[in-house]
Enzyme design. Sequence first.
Site, PDB file in Angstrom:
ATOM      1  N   GLY A 193       4.498  -1.178   3.186  1.00 14.95           N
ATOM      2  CA  GLY A 193       5.027   0.079   2.666  1.00 14.95           C
ATOM      3  C   GLY A 193       4.662   1.306   3.473  1.00 14.95           C
ATOM      4  O   GLY A 193       5.319   2.336   3.357  1.00 14.95           O
ATOM      5  N   GLU A 194       3.609   1.205   4.315  1.00 17.10           N
ATOM      6  CA  GLU A 194       3.146   2.389   5.013  1.00 17.10           C
ATOM      7  C   GLU A 194       4.053   2.756   6.178  1.00 17.10           C
ATOM      8  O   GLU A 194       4.452   1.898   6.968  1.00 17.10           O
ATOM      9  CB  GLU A 194       1.718   2.183   5.539  1.00 17.10           C
ATOM     10  CG  GLU A 194       0.715   1.922   4.443  1.00 17.10           C
ATOM     11  CD  GLU A 194       0.529   0.449   4.152  1.00 17.10           C
ATOM     12  OE1 GLU A 194      -0.592   0.056   3.857  1.00 17.10           O
ATOM     13  OE2 GLU A 194       1.519  -0.313   4.223  1.00 17.10           O
ATOM     14  N   ALA A 195       4.363   4.034   6.283  1.00 15.24           N
ATOM     15  CA  ALA A 195       5.302   4.509   7.302  1.00 15.24           C
ATOM     16  C   ALA A 195       4.821   4.209   8.718  1.00 15.24           C
ATOM     17  O   ALA A 195       5.608   3.814   9.585  1.00 15.24           O
ATOM     18  CB  ALA A 195       5.526   6.008   7.132  1.00 15.24           C
ATOM     19  N   ASP A 323      -2.966   1.370   0.190  1.00 12.62           N
ATOM     20  CA  ASP A 323      -1.507   1.524   0.309  1.00 12.62           C
ATOM     21  C   ASP A 323      -0.985   2.770  -0.393  1.00 12.62           C
ATOM     22  O   ASP A 323       0.037   2.747  -1.081  1.00 12.62           O
ATOM     23  CB  ASP A 323      -0.781   0.291  -0.249  1.00 12.62           C
ATOM     24  CG  ASP A 323      -1.010  -0.938   0.604  1.00 12.62           C
ATOM     25  OD1 ASP A 323      -1.434  -0.774   1.759  1.00 12.62           O
ATOM     26  OD2 ASP A 323      -0.779  -2.059   0.118  1.00 12.62           O
TER      27      ASP A 323
END
Length: 433
Positions: A193-195, A323
């Site tokens: 999920g992390e950019a 997260d």
Amino acid sequence: MEFYEPEVMQDHGLSGDINMNDHGRMEDFRQFNLSIDDDQFLSDAELFPDLTQEELKLLNEIRRAKQQLLLEIKELENEMANVNADLEAMDYDEKSDCTMKQMNIGRSKFNMDPKKGIEYLIENELLEDTPEKVAAFLFKGESLNKTAIGDYLGIGKDFNIKVLEAFVQEHEFKDMILVTALRQFLWSFRLPGEAQKIDRMMECFANRYCESNSGVFESPDTCYVLSFSVIMLNTSLHNPNVKEKPDLERFYAMNKGINEGGDLPKELLKSLYDSIKSEPFKIPEDDGNDLTHTFFNPDKEGWLWKQGGRIKSWKRRWFILTDNCLYYFEFTQDREPRGIIPLENLQLKNVDDSKKDHCFELYTADSKEVIKAAKVDADGRVVEGRHLTYRMSAGSAEEKEEWMKAIRASISRDPFYEMLASRKKKATMPHEN
């Protein structure tokens, strides 16, 4: 003339146990050796004229018994050889079973904690400590959780980045249209999920695709931006929560000028649009491991006091920061959290409280806006939180500062879109020779 040794006489049907001190027998053996030397093969009666019929009969029985014994010895030797072979095979199977057991342990560890799983496999010499070998192991993916694969590939350390690069090299994209390559790539693991992690992964994908298909795009940046456009299109067209579905003209507008300042062929964009509209991406599921794998290697964890929303009582909860979310549990051994607080676009401040020391508070920029969070109610149902603020209390001033520092580092303000906007700006700039 030399006489044959007893072993040679045995080979010619005579027992080596005959009394050699008997003068008559000595003469018999002399005649036997003469017969062999002269290549004369006589009957027993002619060869041993002094033997009675009973003795000749006994001699024949001894010969038959000897032949039977030799035959049985040969069979025993064959059986022993087979037994030895079976024992060696059993030993090999035991070693093989032990290796397989260790591999299964390593895979299970990987699915729970990717970093520790790889370390276990390397320490037990089941996996070579090179980015290429680790990448091949992940690419094969046998019994591996695809979310865990994505988590490992997303780690920002030098070794993991090299594994990511080698993992992408395992994919063959030559002569594939972009949407087909994306389908293959996004099925091999689950995007985290992390950019920042997504940025590294998609950059590696774009480089690999352009390397395999030279001339399709002016630069990898164009491929990168278009890939994200396709992923966003997939979400917009097939997510039931998105009410306004983009049409083809909107997709054209989204990608205007991204090919080093020029436009991509409309035929290419239409083919991508039609492909996604007719068949959405298949995204790997979480493989049934609920949330357990999420809580390994957190940014921070520990006990905090949390104030209730409607009833302002204080309850001690075990918090895990990971997260870009705060998860809180009733007990440290719980597998499922009691609540989840996404930190996106939240703000943090010190507060004083008459009942608790070392307090801090999460809130939104609009003080009347409810924080988007979820919790488990008394009946075990997951419900939306109704907090305008979340107030926590740490055990000491030092702990409070540590928590506030970690939370501030995790608070995000749409980093995904900031990242994409930055890359799109780069892609729309004319290429300088």
